[in-house]
Design an enzyme around this catalytic site. Structure first.
Site, PDB file in Angstrom:
ATOM      1  N   SER A 294      22.601  64.968  37.456  1.00  0.00           N
ATOM      2  CA  SER A 294      23.814  65.355  38.159  1.00  0.00           C
ATOM      3  C   SER A 294      23.878  66.867  38.422  1.00  0.00           C
ATOM      4  O   SER A 294      23.136  67.383  39.245  1.00  0.00           O
ATOM      5  CB  SER A 294      25.029  64.879  37.352  1.00  0.00           C
ATOM      6  N   ASP A 305      14.878  74.612  46.736  1.00  0.00           N
ATOM      7  CA  ASP A 305      14.865  74.618  48.200  1.00  0.00           C
ATOM      8  C   ASP A 305      14.865  76.025  48.775  1.00  0.00           C
ATOM      9  O   ASP A 305      14.264  76.277  49.826  1.00  0.00           O
ATOM     10  CB  ASP A 305      16.066  73.841  48.743  1.00  0.00           C
ATOM     11  N   LYS A 319      20.698  61.189  39.339  1.00  0.00           N
ATOM     12  CA  LYS A 319      22.103  60.840  39.556  1.00  0.00           C
ATOM     13  C   LYS A 319      22.669  61.752  40.640  1.00  0.00           C
ATOM     14  O   LYS A 319      23.108  62.861  40.381  1.00  0.00           O
ATOM     15  CB  LYS A 319      22.926  60.985  38.281  1.00  0.00           C
TER      16      LYS A 319
END
Length: 436
Positions: A294, A305, A319
């Protein structure tokens, strides 16, 4: 900065006949729904009147609501007033209990991870353990909330857990003494010329604790000697979205951190970074494993990224769903999955997880060999299938040695930061990050 992007499409050419058909369909659908609700009411009254013993009406209704929600996905649930209060307390970083993160699997309670320095971890509860009985009472037939409520209780009072552990022939009986669980959001230390930061959970204290930790590390290691930081997110089950955004923002100068998308794909909630890097641009390696879920995956995905950090370890939990807490006044609260997370590159975390730039497996010691310590969202019954989920699924082993000397993943991170070994993924090239 939070920016909400909404795209509206106008249906200017919708004909009158189409509208009539839609209204008729809606009416029929509503009619079927009310018929089903009438059946529910009939069953409820028959149970109240004819069941062999007098049932608890409140419990019947709560179980019916939870049955509806758990049929949606493993993370939606109903919380009564007491449970809602416990949830609010836990996000503050302090609560009463055993100190374990759990989920429901095959009608048993599965331990996602025992929190460090808590009664559960000290008693020997391991990630991946299945709890079949609580004080001799079968878990099967209970909801996750029911089981969690039974594990909470008076501080100092012992509780007996019957545990099924992969690789062990007979169930284990483990007694845990309840205590006040004070979650330390961030643990840190100086390792010579490197700052080590371990985020335990994303509570209201996490970002402030991270700031204080980095400031203290910088006071102990001169800037020209500081090789960089290790941000350890292993076994971190997640927590508050705003804290995940703040932690990511701490190391980013600009760009998207995460976006959420709900049922209406035209509505996107985007969270962006503000200028300023509290680490002054020092090299950063993030550690993840199957226990990283999460909010941990939001941080790892954003830093990966943007090529701000190198991610090292094994596949994260996966998740990628957003749970909205909807207060119901004195009747508790509804935890409902309302959206999915996406990394800055537009990748879905759900059922996929974060793939490390440098894959390093952590071997299990002899005493743990044969145990199943693998965790992943994709293995949960009834989970929402992510749009990028594949046959490989998500998750990996969720094990971290207690002694740093035995920690292969951590020591490889140290070697990379000190230049004692090389890898094409470190340091990452910010020029190859997602466009800002």
């Amino acid at each position: 900065m939070i920016r909400k992007l909404t795209v509206l499409a106008a249906g200017a050419l919708l004909g009158a006949s189409s509208m009539i058909m839609m209204q008729s369909f809606a009416a029929n659908s509503d009619g079927d729904t009310y018929k089903q609700l009438a059946i529910f009411g009939d069953v409820f009254e028959r149970v109240r009147a004819q069941y062999v013993t007098v049932p608890d009406d409140k419990k019947l209704i709560e179980n019916a609501i939870n049955g509806m929600l758990t049929s949606l996905d493993p993370h939606s649930s109903y919380m009564n007033a007491e449970e809602a209060k416990d949830m609010r307390v836990s996000t503050k970083g302090e609560f009463g209990g055993l100190g374990i993160e759990v989920t429901m699997e095959n009608d048993l309670i599965k331990v996602v991870s025992p929190m460090e320095d808590t009664p559960a971890s000290k008693a020997g509860v391991l990630a991946g353990d299945l709890i079949s009985k609580i004080d001799g009472e079968q878990v099967r037939g209970q909801t996750l909330n029911d089981a969690v409520s039974k594990m909470r209780g008076e501080v100092g009072k012992p509780i007996k857990l019957t545990i099924i552990r992969n690789g062990v022939d007979k169930p284990l009986e483990i007694t845990v003494v309840r205590d006040i669980i004070k979650v330390k959001a961030v643990k840190y230390r100086v390792e010579g010329d490197i700052g080590y930061l371990r985020l335990i959970q994303f509570t209201e204290q996490t970002y402030d604790d991270l700031q204080a930790a980095i400031k203290d590390i910088q006071s102990k290691i001169p800037a020209d000697k500081l090789k960089g930081y290790v941000l350890d997110l292993r076994l971190n089950p997640g927590g508050l979205l705003d804290q995940a955004v703040s932690v990511s923002d701490a190391f980013l100068d600009k760009g998207e951190i995460v976006s959420t998308r709900g049922r209406d794909q035209a509505e996107v909630m985007r969270f962006d970074a503000k200028p300023g890097d509290i680490s002054n641009g020092k090299p950063l390696i993030v550690l993840i494993n199957g226990g990283s879920a999460s909010a941990s995956e939001i941080v790892a995905g954003a830093l990966q990224d943007h090529r701000r950090a190198t991610i090292l370890g094994t596949q994260s939990f996966g998740k990628g769903s957003v749970q909205t807490i909807i207060p119901l006044g004195d009747n508790g609260a509804l935890r409902l999955t309302t959206a999915l997370y996406y990394t800055p590159s537009g990748s879905s975390i759900q059922g996929k997880g974060i793939t490390p730039d440098i894959k390093v497996d952590q071997p299990l010691p002899d005493e743990y060999k044969g145990y199943d310590v693998n965790l992943g969202e994709s293995e949960l019954k009834g989970h929402i299938k992510g749009n990028q989920e594949d046959d490989k699924g998500s998750g990996s082993a969720a094990f971290v040695p207690k002694d740093p000397k035995d920690d292969i993943q951590l020591n490889e991170a140290y070697k990379l930061l000190r230049g004692e070994m090389a890898n094409a993924a470190f340091p990452p090239n910010p020029q190859k990050g997602v466009p800002n």
